[in-house]
Design an enzyme around this catalytic site. Structure first.
Site, short mmCIF file in Angstrom:
data_model
loop_
_atom_site.label_atom_id
_atom_site.label_comp_id
_atom_site.label_asym_id
_atom_site.label_seq_id
_atom_site.Cartn_x
_atom_site.Cartn_y
_atom_site.Cartn_z
CB SER A 1 7.43 -27.68 22.32
OG SER A 1 7.65 -26.86 23.44
CE LYS B 1 6.49 -37.03 25.16
NZ LYS B 1 5.49 -36.18 24.70
NE ARG C 1 -0.52 -23.28 24.09
CZ ARG C 1 0.22 -24.37 23.94
NH1 ARG C 1 1.24 -24.37 23.12
NH2 ARG C 1 -0.06 -25.47 24.61
CG HIS D 1 7.60 -22.59 27.00
ND1 HIS D 1 8.23 -23.40 26.09
CD2 HIS D 1 6.43 -23.21 27.30
CE1 HIS D 1 7.49 -24.49 25.87
NE2 HIS D 1 6.39 -24.39 26.58
P1 ADP Z 1 3.19 -29.72 28.75
O1 ADP Z 1 3.76 -30.89 28.01
O2 ADP Z 1 3.13 -29.91 30.23
O3 ADP Z 1 1.92 -29.15 28.18
P2 ADP Z 1 4.66 -27.53 27.51
O4 ADP Z 1 6.13 -27.37 27.61
O5 ADP Z 1 4.09 -27.84 26.19
O6 ADP Z 1 4.33 -28.63 28.60
O7 ADP Z 1 3.94 -26.25 28.08
C1 ADP Z 1 4.14 -25.81 29.40
C2 ADP Z 1 3.09 -24.76 29.74
O8 ADP Z 1 3.32 -23.62 28.92
C3 ADP Z 1 1.65 -25.18 29.47
O9 ADP Z 1 0.84 -24.62 30.48
C4 ADP Z 1 1.34 -24.56 28.14
O10 ADP Z 1 -0.03 -24.30 28.00
C5 ADP Z 1 2.14 -23.27 28.23
N1 ADP Z 1 2.51 -22.75 26.92
C6 ADP Z 1 3.08 -23.42 25.90
N2 ADP Z 1 3.28 -22.61 24.84
C7 ADP Z 1 2.80 -21.39 25.20
C8 ADP Z 1 2.68 -20.13 24.53
N3 ADP Z 1 3.05 -19.98 23.26
N4 ADP Z 1 2.15 -19.10 25.21
C9 ADP Z 1 1.74 -19.29 26.48
N5 ADP Z 1 1.80 -20.43 27.17
C10 ADP Z 1 2.32 -21.49 26.54
#
Ligand code: ADP
Length: 164
Positions: free
Chosen positions: A129, A42, A91, A18
């Site tokens: 995450s 949740k 990704r 992120h």
């Molecule tokens: P959501 O629950 O909305 O998917 P996340 O917190 O999992 O939220 O992810 C937020 C954004 O960051 C999403 O667009 C996701 O694809 C991107 N993202 C998550 N991990 C990575 C990573 N390792 N590299 C690049 N982008 C990421």
């Protein structure tokens, strides 16, 4: 005109994947709002206030980045913040299928807002995450995957409720 983008997500917990997207996006736009979506369905891994603070601390070196939370529709929050760009990270193909559906729905809801994708760095393309949560739960080295302020919060969570 100020070019303002929103980077929405759950950030539960925030990872260095992120943070990489945030750092790259901060160079592309005048202002970047990192927006934590509140999902009341949740129980989160880390409470909202901790995620807000950890993201603010992790982005303190980036003066044009703000961290906020929102509930309700993302396009409505974007409109309210005067942002015309929604930024997401990609990704893998599996991300694309999901993102395409959401992105098209958001365009139907508000055609003035564009969704923009940044490709994950190769070294972070496996990182999610959910991976951090799982590694932490089983006693693995999660520290390598998260910014320092998040590391402290997970350590505290593990100490307070081991094995969860
Ligand atoms: P959501 O629950 O909305 O998917 P996340 O917190 O999992 O939220 O992810 C937020 C954004 O960051 C999403 O667009 C996701 O694809 C991107 N993202 C998550 N991990 C990575 C990573 N390792 N590299 C690049 N982008 C990421």
């Amino acid at each position: 005109m100020t070019r303002r983008a929103i980077y929405p997500g759950s950030f539960d917990p925030p990872t260095i994947g992120h943070l990489d997207i945030i750092e790259r996006a901060a160079e592309m736009y005048d202002e970047l709002i990192v927006a934590i979506g509140v999902n009341s369905d949740k129980a989160p891994y880390l409470p909202l206030d901790q995620r807000l603070q950890a993201l603010a601390d992790s982005t303190a070196h980036l003066p044009n980045v703000k961290v906020k939370s929102f509930s309700g529709l993302l396009v409505d929050f974007a409109q309210q913040e005067n942002a015309r760009i929604i930024l997401r990270g990609l990704r893998a193909i599996s991300d694309y299928e999901y993102e395409l559906r959401i992105g098209l729905a958001n365009r139907k809801l508000n055609p003035e807002i564009e969704t923009v994708f940044l490709i994950a760095k190769e070294e972070f393309s496996f990182l999610a995450s959910s991976v951090v949560r799982e590694v932490a739960r089983h006693g693995g080295n999660y520290q390598q995957f998260v910014p320092a302020p998040v590391e402290k919060l997970i350590a505290k969570r593990l100490a307070d409720s081991p094995g969860s």
